[in-house]
Design a protein around this motif. Structure first.
Motif, PDB file in Angstrom:
ATOM      1  N   PHE A 122      -4.396  55.354 -33.338  1.00 19.86           N
ATOM      2  CA  PHE A 122      -4.185  55.550 -31.900  1.00 19.86           C
ATOM      3  C   PHE A 122      -2.886  56.352 -31.698  1.00 19.86           C
ATOM      4  O   PHE A 122      -2.843  57.314 -30.927  1.00 19.86           O
ATOM      5  CB  PHE A 122      -4.104  54.170 -31.236  1.00 19.86           C
ATOM      6  N   MET A 126      -2.451  60.859 -31.003  1.00 17.94           N
ATOM      7  CA  MET A 126      -2.114  61.112 -29.594  1.00 17.94           C
ATOM      8  C   MET A 126      -1.984  62.588 -29.202  1.00 17.94           C
ATOM      9  O   MET A 126      -2.509  62.997 -28.172  1.00 17.94           O
ATOM     10  CB  MET A 126      -0.847  60.370 -29.230  1.00 17.94           C
ATOM     11  N   LYS A 130      -7.914  64.282 -26.073  1.00 18.89           N
ATOM     12  CA  LYS A 130      -7.833  64.371 -24.623  1.00 18.89           C
ATOM     13  C   LYS A 130      -7.437  62.999 -24.087  1.00 18.89           C
ATOM     14  O   LYS A 130      -6.670  62.889 -23.138  1.00 18.89           O
ATOM     15  CB  LYS A 130      -9.182  64.827 -24.046  1.00 18.89           C
ATOM     16  N   HIS A 131      -7.961  61.957 -24.741  1.00 17.25           N
ATOM     17  CA  HIS A 131      -7.555  60.606 -24.387  1.00 17.25           C
ATOM     18  C   HIS A 131      -7.928  59.691 -25.539  1.00 17.25           C
ATOM     19  O   HIS A 131      -8.715  60.063 -26.408  1.00 17.25           O
ATOM     20  CB  HIS A 131      -8.260  60.161 -23.098  1.00 17.25           C
ATOM     21  N   LYS A 136      -9.277  45.928 -27.044  1.00 18.91           N
ATOM     22  CA  LYS A 136      -8.671  44.601 -27.165  1.00 18.91           C
ATOM     23  C   LYS A 136      -9.731  43.502 -27.172  1.00 18.91           C
ATOM     24  O   LYS A 136      -9.517  42.447 -27.724  1.00 18.91           O
ATOM     25  CB  LYS A 136      -7.707  44.363 -25.984  1.00 18.91           C
ATOM     26  N   GLY A 185      -6.299  57.827 -12.865  1.00 14.73           N
ATOM     27  CA  GLY A 185      -5.419  58.963 -13.168  1.00 14.73           C
ATOM     28  C   GLY A 185      -6.165  60.200 -13.627  1.00 14.73           C
ATOM     29  O   GLY A 185      -5.556  61.227 -13.903  1.00 14.73           O
ATOM     30  N   TYR A 186      -7.503  60.116 -13.740  1.00 18.82           N
ATOM     31  CA  TYR A 186      -8.258  61.269 -14.229  1.00 18.82           C
ATOM     32  C   TYR A 186      -8.532  62.223 -13.070  1.00 18.82           C
ATOM     33  O   TYR A 186      -9.353  61.947 -12.205  1.00 18.82           O
ATOM     34  CB  TYR A 186      -9.563  60.804 -14.872  1.00 18.82           C
ATOM     35  N   LYS A 187      -7.783  63.318 -13.079  1.00 20.25           N
ATOM     36  CA  LYS A 187      -7.838  64.233 -11.931  1.00 20.25           C
ATOM     37  C   LYS A 187      -8.903  65.299 -12.158  1.00 20.25           C
ATOM     38  O   LYS A 187      -8.601  66.437 -12.474  1.00 20.25           O
ATOM     39  CB  LYS A 187      -6.454  64.869 -11.721  1.00 20.25           C
TER      40      LYS A 187
ATOM     41  N   PRO B  18      -0.941  50.220 -22.605  1.00 21.85           N
ATOM     42  CA  PRO B  18      -0.181  50.508 -23.820  1.00 21.85           C
ATOM     43  C   PRO B  18      -0.296  51.995 -24.187  1.00 21.85           C
ATOM     44  O   PRO B  18      -1.356  52.595 -24.003  1.00 21.85           O
ATOM     45  CB  PRO B  18      -0.868  49.656 -24.898  1.00 21.85           C
ATOM     46  N   GLY B  19       0.788  52.549 -24.651  1.00 18.30           N
ATOM     47  CA  GLY B  19       0.738  53.928 -25.124  1.00 18.30           C
ATOM     48  C   GLY B  19       1.100  54.969 -24.079  1.00 18.30           C
ATOM     49  O   GLY B  19       1.298  56.135 -24.415  1.00 18.30           O
ATOM     50  N   ALA B  22       4.496  56.481 -24.740  1.00 18.89           N
ATOM     51  CA  ALA B  22       4.460  57.328 -25.936  1.00 18.89           C
ATOM     52  C   ALA B  22       3.822  58.679 -25.624  1.00 18.89           C
ATOM     53  O   ALA B  22       4.309  59.727 -26.042  1.00 18.89           O
ATOM     54  CB  ALA B  22       3.686  56.622 -27.047  1.00 18.89           C
ATOM     55  N   ARG B  23       2.733  58.652 -24.864  1.00 18.84           N
ATOM     56  CA  ARG B  23       2.056  59.913 -24.527  1.00 18.84           C
ATOM     57  C   ARG B  23       2.981  60.839 -23.731  1.00 18.84           C
ATOM     58  O   ARG B  23       3.031  62.045 -23.958  1.00 18.84           O
ATOM     59  CB  ARG B  23       0.821  59.634 -23.660  1.00 18.84           C
ATOM     60  N   GLN B  26       5.886  62.104 -25.862  1.00 21.82           N
ATOM     61  CA  GLN B  26       5.391  63.100 -26.799  1.00 21.82           C
ATOM     62  C   GLN B  26       5.151  64.461 -26.127  1.00 21.82           C
ATOM     63  O   GLN B  26       5.415  65.501 -26.719  1.00 21.82           O
ATOM     64  CB  GLN B  26       4.072  62.582 -27.340  1.00 21.82           C
ATOM     65  N   LEU B  72      -2.349  64.177 -18.265  1.00 22.52           N
ATOM     66  CA  LEU B  72      -2.636  62.960 -19.035  1.00 22.52           C
ATOM     67  C   LEU B  72      -3.491  62.021 -18.188  1.00 22.52           C
ATOM     68  O   LEU B  72      -3.246  61.857 -16.992  1.00 22.52           O
ATOM     69  CB  LEU B  72      -1.335  62.270 -19.454  1.00 22.52           C
ATOM     70  N   ASP B  74      -3.682  58.873 -18.077  1.00 20.84           N
ATOM     71  CA  ASP B  74      -3.013  57.688 -17.542  1.00 20.84           C
ATOM     72  C   ASP B  74      -2.011  58.002 -16.429  1.00 20.84           C
ATOM     73  O   ASP B  74      -1.416  57.092 -15.856  1.00 20.84           O
ATOM     74  CB  ASP B  74      -2.276  56.946 -18.675  1.00 20.84           C
ATOM     75  N   VAL B  75      -1.799  59.278 -16.158  1.00 22.80           N
ATOM     76  CA  VAL B  75      -0.807  59.658 -15.147  1.00 22.80           C
ATOM     77  C   VAL B  75      -1.503  59.954 -13.817  1.00 22.80           C
ATOM     78  O   VAL B  75      -2.385  60.799 -13.756  1.00 22.80           O
ATOM     79  CB  VAL B  75      -0.005  60.891 -15.612  1.00 22.80           C
TER      80      VAL B  75
END
Lengths: 577, 166
Positions: A122, A126, A130-131, A136, A185-187, B18-19, B22-23, B26, B72, B74-75
């Motif tokens: 993971f 990075m 793309k993702h 979990k 957040g996926y635009k 999580p992460g 870091a993303r 980076q 990103l 997550d943003v």
């Protein structure tokens, strides 16, 4: 709500099937045994292809996706299994190829404790995805899989990785298989075209007398090739494509300039220097096409249309830009433009086409170009061409003209040697009725040749063409031209007998040495359909690819033909590799 | 603390997963940008976090970075607040070596800057300064006449004023 007693692995297979997955390319291992078990206990229509090395699995999924436009899945185990697919992920990421990579992971409670075959995949991947996800709970599987496929295939496509701890795939699944996505957040671009921008662009185009349309991979991804052709014909404007854009516009069309860039056609590159307007649709202005960005299209109005806002102004600052899907943009633009007065311009371009054609000599030692050209002719230009990386790649792009979309598959951004063999296998799985030709150099071929076993096992009628000059030819070319011919680390002495190697896999082999035999052997190879065949072509050892724009130099510095012996020494290139 | 390049202040609204950090980190390092300060805290909705990032670099390329960060998954948004009128605050703790004779002058400076003295011994004191980052810079400059033993700053946090969204 559909609730059934199953484990995470079974839920995963059901979710993949729901996404329409046709093939999983992969390799088993300890941490993914529950997923492999689920392939038996949760029967589906998904076919699993066992490869010989994980890198092969990633490139196969890539080749499948490039050839079909549909995402494929790679499934590998944790640790080294996962790290072995990184090159494949990076290759897909650089070229915006949709892919979902499933990696096994150690059990959750051992993560971070250096468990056997544990790798932080993971974290490691990075920058090249793309993702990505680290699961979990088994109950997160449906939502994650849906999101992964949605993200991989929409907007600017790319690889998405899901890391799956063994206790997640083995644990019991108690949730709903039809979970909703949750990615605020996926635009994603709405698909609505900014009409004011389109009109501004149409206005600029209407004033142009020397326009060029530059079509990139984005046109192919959006499926806008027909619309592009209609637009070019309506405007009467010439079209060049990037290497990855080959097929976005028929290269045999009279308005085609072929592909541009470092080893593209001289006339396409000269057009960049002389045009008064450049309409770039779906290309990211790669350094391989712009040379020195300070001088690229300095005299022209540059228009950039891209689905990814981060590409605007990254390399070249356009005068006008539009964030849009290529196909939708072209459709809209076509409504606002008419025929341009390009007669003089097209005459100039035709003059350059006459003066600087792509050419090679059929006499003397066998040339790679000759073999490629013969395959082009005898397959009527209709094959799916897959290349590896190097000189042969450039010649394949030059001499195998591409008229249809998704018919030229090549690692462009990443330049990944070893791509050719497995990507061709993926392409043939995706397009079983089409002829697939893999052009490889002897270097790249040996990086992933073990996948011949996969091709043989599945009787895939791929033509593996090994263009064998016993050299890493592209590097040798640079050493010859820019480093006073000091060759180092490029002589592939010790190559095996490739026909014997093919034979060991039960694959039909041909040896080709003489120019006079090209037609006969290419014909025989194309006619052979019982399974894969390999054609070992012993070619000219020290041939060079031209035209060539030295990396980082302005396009005007293009070397159109081989410099004469004893001519002025060339400076070392300053651009990227 | 003089920087050759201007420091930009970005506010990044992200999903609390999580992460994410870091993303983002980076993305900055990969494109050659240095993060000068970073504050992460949960937003009102616990599913999201807010990051305030101080980053040095040319404004021209920063625009590119903002778009890369915005991309990103997550943003949710990334906004450069450098040139708008947002409320920007920072806290600094400064441990200064002061003898009994010097203490009076040090306290005078502290008072001028509205600092609290949060620790006091025979040989040292810790000042707590809250406010505009430039004000803390000025305090540090003044107090440097004594020996600064240790210093820590939280980095900037900001909120846009009135109806504006951060």
């Amino acid at each position: 709500m559909e609730k059934t007693v199953m484990d995470g692995g079974q839920a995963l297979i059901k979710c993949l099937e729901a996404e329409g997955v046709e093939y999983i390319f992969g390799y088993s291992g300890g941490s993914v045994i529950p997923i492999f078990d689920a392939m038996i206990t949760a029967p589906s229509n998904i076919k699993f292809v066992l490869v010989r090395h994980e890198q092969g699995a990633a490139h196969m999924a890539d080749g499948y996706a490039r050839a079909t436009g549909k995402p494929a899945v790679t499934l590998v185990t944790s640790g080294p299994g996962a790290t072995n697919v990184i090159t494949g992920i990076m290759t897909a990421h650089m070229d915006s190829v949709p892919m979902v990579i499933l990696t096994g992971q150690s059990v959750s409670w051992m993560i971070g404790k250096d468990a056997f075959q544990e790798a932080d995949i993971f974290g490691i991947t990075m920058p090249v995805v793309k993702h990505s996800y680290l699961l979990k709970s088994p109950n997160d599987i449906p939502r994650t899989v849906r999101e992964a496929f949605h993200i991989a295939t929409t907007g600017r496509p790319g690889p998405v990785l899901i890391d799956i701890p063994k206790d997640v795939s083995a644990g019991s699944f108690t949730a709903d298989l039809h979970a909703e996505m949750d990615i605020p957040g996926y635009k994603l671009h709405s698909g609505k075209i900014d009409l004011a921008k389109v009109k501004e662009i149409a206005e600029a185009i209407s004033k142009s007398q020397r326009p060029v349309i530059l079509a990139g991979h984005g046109v192919l991804i959006s499926g806008g090739h027909k619309e592009l052709r209609a637009l070019a014909e309506k405007l009467n404007a010439p079209v060049t494509t990037t290497l990855l854009g080959k097929g976005a516009f028929p290269e045999t069309h009279k308005l085609s300039l072929g592909w541009l860039g470092m080893h593209g056609t001289a006339y396409a590159n000269k057009a960049m220097c002389e045009c008064d307007l450049l309409l770039n649709i779906g290309s990211r202005f790669d350094d391989r096409i712009i040379g020195d960005p300070k001088f690229f299209c300095k005299e022209a109005t540059v228009i950039h249309v891209d689905i990814d806002p981060a590409e605007i102004g990254k390399m070249i600052r356009p005068q006008i830009h539009c964030i849009a899907d290529a196909k939708l943009f072209i459709e809209e633009l076509s409504k606002h433009v008419g025929k341009l007065n390009t007669g003089e311009w097209l005459k100039t371009l035709d003059g350059w086409k006459q003066k600087y054609p792509l050419k090679f000599k059929r006499q003397g030692n066998l040339k790679m170009q000759h073999v490629i050209d013969e395959f082009y002719k005898l397959s009527n230009g209709k094959a799916v061409v897959v290349t590896d990386v190097g000189q042969h790649q450039m010649w394949a792009a030059q001499f195998y003209k591409t008229d249809a979309p998704n018919n030229f598959l090549s690692s462009g951004g990443a330049g990944t040697m070893g791509f050719g063999v497995p990507a061709a296998i993926g392409a043939q799985f995706g397009r079983p009725k089409d002829t697939v030709i893999a052009f490889c150099g002897d270097g790249g071929f040996q990086m992933t040749e073990f996948e011949l076993a996969t091709a043989a096992l599945h009787k895939l009628p791929i033509k593996f063409v090994v263009l064998n000059n016993h050299y890493l030819g592209m590097v040798r070319q640079w050493q010859e031209l820019f480093y006073d011919d000091r060759t180092c680390g490029v002589d592939l002495e010790g190559n095996p007998d490739f026909v014997k190697l093919a034979d060991a896999y039960g694959i039909k082999g041909f040896n080709l040495r003489r120019p006079g035999d090209v037609k006969r052997i290419v014909k025989a190879a194309l006619a052979y359909n019982k399974g894969p065949c390999l054609i070992n072509c012993e070619v000219e050892k020290t041939d060079n690819v031209f035209p060539m724009i030295p990396a980082g130099k302005r396009i005007e510095a293009m070397i159109i033909e081989a410099p004469k012996a004893g001519s002025k020494k060339l400076e070392k290139p300053t651009g990227s590799t | 603390m003089i920087n050759a390049k201007p420091i930009h202040t970005l506010s990044v609204y992200v999903t609390n997963k999580p992460g994410v950090l870091a993303r983002i980190a980076q993305t900055f390092s990969r494109r050659g940008y240095n993060i000068e300060s970073l504050v992460v805290s949960p937003a009102i909705d616990g599913n999201f976090s807010r990051m305030t990032i101080g980053v040095s670099g040319e404004a021209d390329g920063l625009d590119q970075i903002i778009r890369q960060v915005s991309k990103l998954i997550d943003v949710l948004r990334c906004v450069d607040h450098t040139y708008d009128d947002a409320v920007v605050k920072e806290m600094g703790l400064i441990k200064v070596a002061v003898s009994a004779e010097e203490r009076g002058e040090a306290l005078q400076i502290a008072e001028h800057f509205g600092c609290k003295t949060v620790d006091l011994t025979d040989t040292s004191m810790i000042l707590q300064a809250v406010g505009d980052p430039a004000k803390i810079d000025a305090l540090v400059e003044m107090i440097e006449k004594f020996k600064i033993i240790e210093l820590v700053r939280t980095g900037k946090v900001l909120l846009a004023r009135g109806a504006e969204t951060t």
